[in-house]
Motif scaffolding. Structure first.
Motif, PDB file in Angstrom:
ATOM      1  N   THR A  36       9.061  -2.009   9.751  1.00  0.00           N
ATOM      2  CA  THR A  36      10.100  -0.797   9.118  1.00  0.00           C
ATOM      3  C   THR A  36      10.968  -1.135   8.678  1.00  0.00           C
ATOM      4  O   THR A  36      11.045  -1.755  10.020  1.00  0.00           O
ATOM      5  CB  THR A  36       9.634   0.694  10.179  1.00  0.00           C
TER       6      THR A  36
ATOM      7  N   ARG B 277       5.756   0.500  -2.595  1.00  0.00           N
ATOM      8  CA  ARG B 277       7.090  -0.237  -2.787  1.00  0.00           C
ATOM      9  C   ARG B 277       6.784  -1.898  -3.068  1.00  0.00           C
ATOM     10  O   ARG B 277       5.517  -2.113  -2.645  1.00  0.00           O
ATOM     11  CB  ARG B 277       7.504  -0.099  -1.732  1.00  0.00           C
TER      12      ARG B 277
ATOM     13  N   SER C 229       0.904  -1.259  -0.141  1.00  0.00           N
ATOM     14  CA  SER C 229      -0.449  -0.224   0.090  1.00  0.00           C
ATOM     15  C   SER C 229       0.517   1.558   0.284  1.00  0.00           C
ATOM     16  O   SER C 229       0.190   2.993  -0.498  1.00  0.00           O
ATOM     17  CB  SER C 229      -1.006   0.340   1.271  1.00  0.00           C
ATOM     18  N   SER C 230       1.980   0.926   0.456  1.00  0.00           N
ATOM     19  CA  SER C 230       2.911   1.987   0.209  1.00  0.00           C
ATOM     20  C   SER C 230       3.619   2.642  -1.337  1.00  0.00           C
ATOM     21  O   SER C 230       3.969   3.890  -1.240  1.00  0.00           O
ATOM     22  CB  SER C 230       3.955   1.368   1.268  1.00  0.00           C
TER      23      SER C 230
ATOM     24  N   SER D  76       9.088   4.408  10.542  1.00  0.00           N
ATOM     25  CA  SER D  76       7.974   5.609  10.455  1.00  0.00           C
ATOM     26  C   SER D  76       7.592   6.845  10.766  1.00  0.00           C
ATOM     27  O   SER D  76       8.301   6.976  12.197  1.00  0.00           O
ATOM     28  CB  SER D  76       6.455   4.236  11.596  1.00  0.00           C
TER      29      SER D  76
ATOM     30  N   ILE E  32       3.207   5.752   6.044  1.00  0.00           N
ATOM     31  CA  ILE E  32       2.097   6.800   5.564  1.00  0.00           C
ATOM     32  C   ILE E  32       1.109   6.743   5.504  1.00  0.00           C
ATOM     33  O   ILE E  32       0.198   7.276   5.643  1.00  0.00           O
ATOM     34  CB  ILE E  32       3.183   6.982   4.048  1.00  0.00           C
ATOM     35  N   SER E  33       0.004   5.583   5.129  1.00  0.00           N
ATOM     36  CA  SER E  33      -1.186   5.508   5.549  1.00  0.00           C
ATOM     37  C   SER E  33      -1.456   5.143   7.142  1.00  0.00           C
ATOM     38  O   SER E  33      -2.529   6.279   6.868  1.00  0.00           O
ATOM     39  CB  SER E  33      -1.277   3.771   5.471  1.00  0.00           C
TER      40      SER E  33
ATOM     41  N   ASN F 168      11.718  -4.373   0.972  1.00  0.00           N
ATOM     42  CA  ASN F 168      10.945  -3.940  -0.341  1.00  0.00           C
ATOM     43  C   ASN F 168      11.634  -3.157  -1.000  1.00  0.00           C
ATOM     44  O   ASN F 168      12.890  -2.626  -0.427  1.00  0.00           O
ATOM     45  CB  ASN F 168       9.855  -3.129   0.714  1.00  0.00           C
TER      46      ASN F 168
ATOM     47  N   THR G  13       5.089  -0.732   7.499  1.00  0.00           N
ATOM     48  CA  THR G  13       6.074  -1.170   5.684  1.00  0.00           C
ATOM     49  C   THR G  13       6.895   0.465   5.894  1.00  0.00           C
ATOM     50  O   THR G  13       8.024   0.691   6.499  1.00  0.00           O
ATOM     51  CB  THR G  13       5.294  -1.159   4.868  1.00  0.00           C
ATOM     52  N   THR G  14       6.270   1.353   5.934  1.00  0.00           N
ATOM     53  CA  THR G  14       6.209   2.844   6.260  1.00  0.00           C
ATOM     54  C   THR G  14       5.699   3.716   6.626  1.00  0.00           C
ATOM     55  O   THR G  14       6.608   4.768   7.089  1.00  0.00           O
ATOM     56  CB  THR G  14       6.384   3.784   4.552  1.00  0.00           C
TER      57      THR G  14
END
Length: 197
Positions: free
Chosen positions: A144, A25, A22-23, A150, A118-119, A165, A115-116
């Motif tokens: 992460t 990547r 979803s990021s 994050s 961002i969401s 990723n 993962t990041t």
């Protein structure tokens, strides 16, 4: 931690291949957390150590972004004895459509996989616009990286996985061209990410 890995494998929630996260990547591994949600007892067991870590934080509300965070917010709320709600997308914008956050309420964002981070920023924005205080994230899987933490603190996770990723332009799986890129998430991707499909 190892118990959480075993449970994810039992539920077939850990997948290998070529995935669009979803990021935006790409990754060779994907945690399909909906598979864990099929088994309430296993979900409760995985979330128990996360809830334990949050008990000292004086949380008022657990907020799960739809779709992935709803069940985990509910389970954390149940274990903590706190209110659990969810945000959802309206015209692809995260909103607080059905519930209210009262000014000053201390909120935790419940995610399936980070993962990041961002969401989660979208949900943090919703919490703060309602007058709530975002304490951080609680998640099932923390993906992460040390060099890309994050933007919102991860306060507790059931599992820390160091899975590869890649930025789309640097993805070795794309370069090989053997595996199709698969998007399993529910979030609509931005145009740039769509073009990589």
């Amino acid at each position: 931690m190892s118990n959480a890995v075993e449970i994810l494998k039992e539920c077939e929630a850990f997948l290998e291949g070529h995935f669009l996260l979803s990021s935006g990547r790409h990754s060779s591994a994907y945690c399909q957390m909906a598979f864990l949600q099929q088994y309430p007892d296993k979900c409760a067991a995985v979330m128990a150590p996360v809830a334990e870590k949050l008990k000292e934080l004086n949380v008022d509300v657990v907020v799960g972004p739809a779709m992935g965070g709803i069940v985990y917010a509910y389970e954390l709320g149940r274990q903590l004895g706190k209110r659990a709600i969810f945000t959802e997308r309206v015209d692809n914008v995260m909103t607080l459509k059905r519930f209210a956050i009262h000014p000053g309420e201390r909120c935790i964002i419940a995610e399936d996989v980070v993962t990041t981070g961002i969401s989660s920023l979208e949900t943090k924005r919703v919490i703060e616009e309602a007058g709530g205080v975002c304490l951080g994230i609680a998640c099932v899987v923390d993906r992460t990286k040390a060099d890309a933490p994050s933007p919102i603190p991860i306060l507790a996770s059931a599992l820390k996985l160091d899975l590869p990723n890649y930025a789309p332009e640097a993805c070795p799986l794309c370069a090989e061209g053997k595996l199709p890129l698969v998007h399993l998430g529910s979030r609509k991707m931005k145009e740039q990410a769509k073009q990589t499909l």
